[in-house]
Design an enzyme around this catalytic site. Sequence first.
Site, PDB file in Angstrom:
ATOM      1  N   ASN A  30      33.256  36.486  31.199  1.00 50.32           N
ATOM      2  CA  ASN A  30      32.107  36.549  30.282  1.00 50.32           C
ATOM      3  C   ASN A  30      31.988  35.179  29.626  1.00 50.32           C
ATOM      4  O   ASN A  30      32.895  34.355  29.738  1.00 50.32           O
ATOM      5  CB  ASN A  30      32.250  37.702  29.281  1.00 50.32           C
ATOM      6  CG  ASN A  30      33.460  37.539  28.403  1.00 50.32           C
ATOM      7  OD1 ASN A  30      33.550  36.599  27.618  1.00 50.32           O
ATOM      8  ND2 ASN A  30      34.426  38.441  28.540  1.00 50.32           N
ATOM      9  N   GLY A  38      38.332  44.538  33.433  1.00 49.67           N
ATOM     10  CA  GLY A  38      38.072  44.422  34.871  1.00 49.67           C
ATOM     11  C   GLY A  38      38.844  43.300  35.521  1.00 49.67           C
ATOM     12  O   GLY A  38      40.010  43.040  35.198  1.00 49.67           O
ATOM     13  N   ASP A  40      38.489  40.131  35.230  1.00 50.52           N
ATOM     14  CA  ASP A  40      38.789  39.072  34.262  1.00 50.52           C
ATOM     15  C   ASP A  40      40.159  39.326  33.609  1.00 50.52           C
ATOM     16  O   ASP A  40      41.036  38.432  33.574  1.00 50.52           O
ATOM     17  CB  ASP A  40      37.671  39.083  33.206  1.00 50.52           C
ATOM     18  CG  ASP A  40      37.650  37.868  32.314  1.00 50.52           C
ATOM     19  OD1 ASP A  40      38.406  36.925  32.577  1.00 50.52           O
ATOM     20  OD2 ASP A  40      36.851  37.866  31.347  1.00 50.52           O
TER      21      ASP A  40
HETATM   22  P1  ADP Z   1      31.423  42.354  35.900  1.00 47.17           P
HETATM   23  O1  ADP Z   1      31.562  42.355  34.399  1.00 47.17           O
HETATM   24  O2  ADP Z   1      30.958  41.026  36.456  1.00 47.17           O
HETATM   25  O3  ADP Z   1      30.654  43.521  36.408  1.00 47.17           O
HETATM   26  P2  ADP Z   1      34.013  43.616  36.508  1.00 47.17           P
HETATM   27  O4  ADP Z   1      35.358  43.014  36.381  1.00 47.17           O
HETATM   28  O5  ADP Z   1      33.681  44.769  35.617  1.00 47.17           O
HETATM   29  O6  ADP Z   1      32.963  42.416  36.381  1.00 47.17           O
HETATM   30  O7  ADP Z   1      33.809  44.085  38.017  1.00 47.17           O
HETATM   31  C1  ADP Z   1      33.514  43.235  39.083  1.00 47.17           C
HETATM   32  C2  ADP Z   1      34.137  43.805  40.331  1.00 47.17           C
HETATM   33  O8  ADP Z   1      35.515  43.430  40.391  1.00 47.17           O
HETATM   34  C3  ADP Z   1      34.122  45.339  40.409  1.00 47.17           C
HETATM   35  O9  ADP Z   1      33.717  45.694  41.720  1.00 47.17           O
HETATM   36  C4  ADP Z   1      35.584  45.719  40.184  1.00 47.17           C
HETATM   37  O10 ADP Z   1      35.910  46.910  40.882  1.00 47.17           O
HETATM   38  C5  ADP Z   1      36.275  44.535  40.815  1.00 47.17           C
HETATM   39  N1  ADP Z   1      37.685  44.304  40.437  1.00 47.17           N
HETATM   40  C6  ADP Z   1      38.373  44.707  39.346  1.00 47.17           C
HETATM   41  N2  ADP Z   1      39.646  44.271  39.396  1.00 47.17           N
HETATM   42  C7  ADP Z   1      39.775  43.569  40.550  1.00 47.17           C
HETATM   43  C8  ADP Z   1      40.841  42.872  41.220  1.00 47.17           C
HETATM   44  N3  ADP Z   1      42.051  42.795  40.670  1.00 47.17           N
HETATM   45  N4  ADP Z   1      40.590  42.274  42.423  1.00 47.17           N
HETATM   46  C9  ADP Z   1      39.363  42.331  42.984  1.00 47.17           C
HETATM   47  N5  ADP Z   1      38.318  42.964  42.418  1.00 47.17           N
HETATM   48  C10 ADP Z   1      38.521  43.586  41.224  1.00 47.17           C
END
Ligand code: ADP
Length: 185
Positions: A30, A38, A40
């Site tokens: 962000n 998530g 991040d």
């Molecule tokens: P945004 O806020 O951009 O939507 P998120 O982190 O909520 O970002 O999600 C983006 C994508 O990353 C989602 O599809 C989530 O399932 C995926 N995600 C979460 N953790 C991991 C990880 N450790 N490796 C790969 N993808 C991930």
Amino acid sequence: MKTEINGSTLELMTGDITKVKTDAIVNAANGTLMGGGGVDGAIHRAAGKKLLEECKQVREKQLNGEKLPTGKAVITGGYHLPAKHVIHTVGPVWNECDEDQEELLAGCYDHSLKLAAEINASSIAFPSISTGVYSFPIDLAAKIALQTITDFLMTYDFGRVMMVLFSQKDYEIYAAALKRNDRAI
Ligand code: ADP
């Protein structure tokens, strides 16, 4: 699933991006760059505290204390991650930035790839930007991601680009989009 584009490889896989050994992984951050939930949160936990310290420095020095704008990207070290660098980009929140949201999402991929090319990286891994908490419809996001990566690979002699999808369902949506990707020759 793997495809060759102009001498480079575009690969889809399921997995955890914090475990991928590449020159760079991309963080769906962000604008504050101070970590979050998530992917991040997972990246910051795996990289360790020094990543947050460098993000603070980037905010102060490169961004003059401002937030990283949506669609733009900055780069830091990877610290305890197997990846050498982390490229932080801010995806659009679905239906928050009106008609620009598709271009902003394309900008995330394009700016991240260009930053990677600037540091002479030859491998990069992306998560599915904006399709988690930011609620971007994943079929549209997949189409934009794959078209933008393809356009980049048609212009730059890069190496290897990976999309690391966190679920089998997401993988299948990206695989279907890759089969339909009319930008690849
Ligand atoms: P945004 O806020 O951009 O939507 P998120 O982190 O909520 O970002 O999600 C983006 C994508 O990353 C989602 O599809 C989530 O399932 C995926 N995600 C979460 N953790 C991991 C990880 N450790 N490796 C790969 N993808 C991930």
